[in-house]
Design a protein around this motif. Sequence first.
Motif, PDB file in Angstrom:
ATOM      1  N   ARG A  64     -11.699 -21.570 -61.345  1.00 53.09           N
ATOM      2  CA  ARG A  64     -11.923 -21.395 -59.901  1.00 53.09           C
ATOM      3  C   ARG A  64     -12.569 -20.062 -59.660  1.00 53.09           C
ATOM      4  NH1 ARG A  64     -10.909 -25.857 -58.873  1.00 53.09           N
ATOM      5  NH2 ARG A  64     -13.146 -25.682 -58.776  1.00 53.09           N
ATOM      6  N   ASP A  65     -13.324 -19.977 -58.573  1.00 51.76           N
ATOM      7  CA  ASP A  65     -13.774 -18.673 -58.112  1.00 51.76           C
ATOM      8  C   ASP A  65     -12.620 -18.064 -57.322  1.00 51.76           C
ATOM      9  OD1 ASP A  65     -16.282 -16.886 -57.666  1.00 51.76           O
ATOM     10  OD2 ASP A  65     -15.248 -16.980 -55.743  1.00 51.76           O
ATOM     11  N   VAL A  66     -12.116 -16.933 -57.806  1.00 51.60           N
ATOM     12  CA  VAL A  66     -10.891 -16.354 -57.238  1.00 51.60           C
ATOM     13  C   VAL A  66     -11.225 -15.225 -56.275  1.00 51.60           C
ATOM     14  CG1 VAL A  66      -8.759 -15.118 -57.797  1.00 51.60           C
ATOM     15  CG2 VAL A  66      -9.553 -16.971 -59.282  1.00 51.60           C
ATOM     16  N   ARG A  67     -10.645 -15.279 -55.093  1.00 52.27           N
ATOM     17  CA  ARG A  67     -10.812 -14.180 -54.124  1.00 52.27           C
ATOM     18  C   ARG A  67      -9.465 -13.619 -53.703  1.00 52.27           C
ATOM     19  NH1 ARG A  67     -14.109 -19.100 -52.915  1.00 52.27           N
ATOM     20  NH2 ARG A  67     -16.222 -18.382 -52.564  1.00 52.27           N
ATOM     21  N   THR A  86     -16.772 -20.925 -39.024  1.00 42.12           N
ATOM     22  CA  THR A  86     -16.204 -21.415 -40.297  1.00 42.12           C
ATOM     23  C   THR A  86     -16.236 -20.290 -41.341  1.00 42.12           C
ATOM     24  OG1 THR A  86     -17.097 -23.592 -39.805  1.00 42.12           O
ATOM     25  CG2 THR A  86     -16.383 -23.222 -42.069  1.00 42.12           C
ATOM     26  N   PHE A  87     -17.357 -19.582 -41.390  1.00 48.51           N
ATOM     27  CA  PHE A  87     -17.518 -18.516 -42.387  1.00 48.51           C
ATOM     28  C   PHE A  87     -16.502 -17.390 -42.181  1.00 48.51           C
ATOM     29  CE2 PHE A  87     -19.802 -14.583 -43.833  1.00 48.51           C
ATOM     30  CZ  PHE A  87     -19.735 -14.851 -45.185  1.00 48.51           C
ATOM     31  N   ALA A  88     -16.141 -17.140 -40.927  1.00 50.30           N
ATOM     32  CA  ALA A  88     -15.235 -16.021 -40.613  1.00 50.30           C
ATOM     33  C   ALA A  88     -13.914 -16.131 -41.374  1.00 50.30           C
ATOM     34  CB  ALA A  88     -14.982 -15.961 -39.109  1.00 50.30           C
ATOM     35  N   ALA A  89     -13.479 -17.354 -41.675  1.00 52.14           N
ATOM     36  CA  ALA A  89     -12.186 -17.546 -42.345  1.00 52.14           C
ATOM     37  C   ALA A  89     -12.300 -17.461 -43.869  1.00 52.14           C
ATOM     38  CB  ALA A  89     -11.617 -18.907 -41.949  1.00 52.14           C
ATOM     39  N   ILE A  90     -13.522 -17.343 -44.376  1.00 50.25           N
ATOM     40  CA  ILE A  90     -13.713 -17.391 -45.836  1.00 50.25           C
ATOM     41  C   ILE A  90     -13.787 -15.983 -46.414  1.00 50.25           C
ATOM     42  CG2 ILE A  90     -15.289 -18.139 -47.672  1.00 50.25           C
ATOM     43  CD1 ILE A  90     -16.168 -20.445 -45.824  1.00 50.25           C
ATOM     44  N   LYS A  91     -12.939 -15.731 -47.412  1.00 49.84           N
ATOM     45  CA  LYS A  91     -12.960 -14.448 -48.119  1.00 49.84           C
ATOM     46  C   LYS A  91     -14.049 -14.528 -49.192  1.00 49.84           C
ATOM     47  CE  LYS A  91      -9.464 -11.628 -50.556  1.00 49.84           C
ATOM     48  NZ  LYS A  91      -9.821 -10.296 -50.093  1.00 49.84           N
ATOM     49  N   VAL A  92     -14.885 -13.498 -49.311  1.00 52.09           N
ATOM     50  CA  VAL A  92     -15.970 -13.583 -50.297  1.00 52.09           C
ATOM     51  C   VAL A  92     -15.820 -12.618 -51.466  1.00 52.09           C
ATOM     52  CG1 VAL A  92     -17.671 -14.490 -48.639  1.00 52.09           C
ATOM     53  CG2 VAL A  92     -17.545 -12.006 -49.083  1.00 52.09           C
ATOM     54  N   GLU A  93     -14.749 -11.871 -51.501  1.00 52.10           N
ATOM     55  CA  GLU A  93     -14.554 -10.957 -52.640  1.00 52.10           C
ATOM     56  C   GLU A  93     -13.106 -10.484 -52.732  1.00 52.10           C
ATOM     57  OE1 GLU A  93     -13.776  -7.564 -52.167  1.00 52.10           O
ATOM     58  OE2 GLU A  93     -14.012  -7.510 -49.983  1.00 52.10           O
ATOM     59  N   VAL A  96     -11.276 -14.947 -62.155  1.00 51.04           N
ATOM     60  CA  VAL A  96     -12.613 -14.345 -62.052  1.00 51.04           C
ATOM     61  C   VAL A  96     -13.215 -14.741 -60.708  1.00 51.04           C
ATOM     62  CG1 VAL A  96     -14.977 -14.353 -62.978  1.00 51.04           C
ATOM     63  CG2 VAL A  96     -13.027 -14.411 -64.549  1.00 51.04           C
ATOM     64  N   GLY A  97     -13.803 -13.770 -60.019  1.00 49.46           N
ATOM     65  CA  GLY A  97     -14.520 -14.066 -58.775  1.00 49.46           C
ATOM     66  C   GLY A  97     -15.902 -13.442 -58.829  1.00 49.46           C
ATOM     67  N   TRP A  98     -16.920 -14.257 -58.696  1.00 51.43           N
ATOM     68  CA  TRP A  98     -18.319 -13.778 -58.778  1.00 51.43           C
ATOM     69  C   TRP A  98     -18.742 -13.290 -57.402  1.00 51.43           C
ATOM     70  CZ3 TRP A  98     -22.459 -16.506 -62.215  1.00 51.43           C
ATOM     71  CH2 TRP A  98     -23.706 -15.896 -62.058  1.00 51.43           C
ATOM     72  N   VAL A  99     -19.160 -12.050 -57.313  1.00 47.92           N
ATOM     73  CA  VAL A  99     -19.618 -11.494 -56.037  1.00 47.92           C
ATOM     74  C   VAL A  99     -21.123 -11.255 -56.111  1.00 47.92           C
ATOM     75  CG1 VAL A  99     -19.338  -9.662 -54.320  1.00 47.92           C
ATOM     76  CG2 VAL A  99     -17.395 -10.338 -55.758  1.00 47.92           C
ATOM     77  N   PRO A 104     -28.461  -5.687 -62.306  1.00 49.50           N
ATOM     78  CA  PRO A 104     -27.074  -6.164 -62.181  1.00 49.50           C
ATOM     79  C   PRO A 104     -27.109  -7.606 -61.697  1.00 49.50           C
ATOM     80  CG  PRO A 104     -27.646  -4.783 -60.290  1.00 49.50           C
ATOM     81  CD  PRO A 104     -28.887  -4.895 -61.144  1.00 49.50           C
ATOM     82  N   VAL A 105     -26.655  -8.532 -62.532  1.00 51.86           N
ATOM     83  CA  VAL A 105     -26.717  -9.958 -62.180  1.00 51.86           C
ATOM     84  C   VAL A 105     -25.468 -10.374 -61.408  1.00 51.86           C
ATOM     85  CG1 VAL A 105     -26.763 -12.303 -63.144  1.00 51.86           C
ATOM     86  CG2 VAL A 105     -28.207 -10.514 -64.119  1.00 51.86           C
ATOM     87  N   ALA A 106     -24.320  -9.899 -61.842  1.00 51.00           N
ATOM     88  CA  ALA A 106     -23.068 -10.328 -61.189  1.00 51.00           C
ATOM     89  C   ALA A 106     -22.050  -9.209 -61.215  1.00 51.00           C
ATOM     90  CB  ALA A 106     -22.493 -11.540 -61.922  1.00 51.00           C
ATOM     91  N   TRP A 107     -21.342  -9.089 -60.116  1.00 53.85           N
ATOM     92  CA  TRP A 107     -20.102  -8.291 -60.120  1.00 53.85           C
ATOM     93  C   TRP A 107     -18.987  -9.307 -60.223  1.00 53.85           C
ATOM     94  CZ3 TRP A 107     -18.928  -2.890 -58.759  1.00 53.85           C
ATOM     95  CH2 TRP A 107     -17.536  -2.643 -58.708  1.00 53.85           C
ATOM     96  N   LEU A 108     -18.240  -9.261 -61.318  1.00 49.98           N
ATOM     97  CA  LEU A 108     -17.134 -10.197 -61.499  1.00 49.98           C
ATOM     98  C   LEU A 108     -15.825  -9.459 -61.263  1.00 49.98           C
ATOM     99  CD1 LEU A 108     -18.350 -11.932 -64.796  1.00 49.98           C
ATOM    100  CD2 LEU A 108     -18.743 -12.679 -62.436  1.00 49.98           C
ATOM    101  N   CYS A 109     -15.059  -9.923 -60.280  1.00 50.70           N
ATOM    102  CA  CYS A 109     -13.709  -9.403 -60.077  1.00 50.70           C
ATOM    103  C   CYS A 109     -12.843 -10.095 -61.117  1.00 50.70           C
ATOM    104  CB  CYS A 109     -13.199  -9.759 -58.677  1.00 50.70           C
ATOM    105  SG  CYS A 109     -14.292  -9.235 -57.348  1.00 50.70           S
ATOM    106  N   VAL A 110     -12.164  -9.333 -61.949  1.00 48.77           N
ATOM    107  CA  VAL A 110     -11.401  -9.927 -63.058  1.00 48.77           C
ATOM    108  C   VAL A 110      -9.985  -9.372 -63.050  1.00 48.77           C
ATOM    109  CG1 VAL A 110     -11.293 -10.225 -65.570  1.00 48.77           C
ATOM    110  CG2 VAL A 110     -13.529 -10.129 -64.435  1.00 48.77           C
ATOM    111  N   GLY A 111      -8.998 -10.246 -63.097  1.00 51.78           N
ATOM    112  CA  GLY A 111      -7.626  -9.755 -63.141  1.00 51.78           C
ATOM    113  C   GLY A 111      -6.592 -10.878 -63.195  1.00 51.78           C
ATOM    114  N   PRO A 112      -5.337 -10.503 -63.504  1.00 51.71           N
ATOM    115  CA  PRO A 112      -4.255 -11.491 -63.489  1.00 51.71           C
ATOM    116  C   PRO A 112      -4.114 -12.101 -62.095  1.00 51.71           C
ATOM    117  CG  PRO A 112      -3.539  -9.475 -64.578  1.00 51.71           C
ATOM    118  CD  PRO A 112      -4.865  -9.176 -63.945  1.00 51.71           C
TER     119      PRO A 112
END
Length: 213
Positions: A11-14, A82-89, A143-146, A166-174
């Motif tokens: 999943r893309d994690v935010r 709709t977009f207002a409720a979506i977390k992107v990072e 992992v979340g791709w920003v 820089p192609v991707a900033w990946l948020c990575v964590g437990p």
Amino acid sequence: MDLYEAVARRRDVRAEFSGEPLDDAVLERVLGAAHRAPSVGMSQPWDFVLVRDPGTLGAFAQHVAGEREAYAADLPPDRAATFAAIKVEGVREAGLGVVVTHDQSRGGPQVLGRRTIADTGLYSTCLAIQNLWLAATAEGVGVGWVSFFREEWLAERLALPPGVRPVAWLCVGPVTGLQEVPDLERHRWRSRRPLADAVHHETYRRTPAESRS
Ligand SMILES: Cc1cc2nc3c(=O)[nH]c(=O)nc-3n(C[C@H](O)[C@H](O)[C@H](O)COP(=O)(O)O)c2cc1C
């Protein structure tokens, strides 16, 4: 976890980062999987910049917030709602950013297999990202791709050499867990196309529904 399970569970994690630090050995295995990706002419054009400094994480999160606002400003009112409720990072929450970069000059000017399609270099870097993403899933790591960022801004902040993108900033964590349904589907932004619409026989045909969207 077998491969199909990892593919299905990825999943893309935010929002689900637990904030705990990532174990070094796990990170090493995940980066090792990324580094084993196929690449055109074995050019291996990727690098991984590991960012943990809270100052950099905060500055990047602010930059992303600005780009998010700019995107939202161009949306029609119903989509903006709709977009207002979506977390992107989840940049700060993850605590680790893995910035995957692309160096098109690696391997010299005559990379085997890249003569007619320059983008094959970039495809290779994206395959490293996908390897990383699946390996992380198998490890129970999120992992979340920003991509809400300006390349020049991030390149300068990370002191990337000229020409290295820089192609991707990946948020990575437990994580506390992984969502079963992609966020964009849960928020009714966009849903998965049926596989049958993506598979074509002999020539490319669009379904009547797809011709309209
Ligand atoms: C190239 C690329 C860029 C993406 N950029 C973002 C992003 O900036 N913010 C975000 O929240 N998700 C981003 N995503 C994640 C997608 O929204 C996500 O993959 C898609 O909605 C399907 O959900 P899933 O990955 O959970 O299956 C990106 C994914 C890709 C492949």
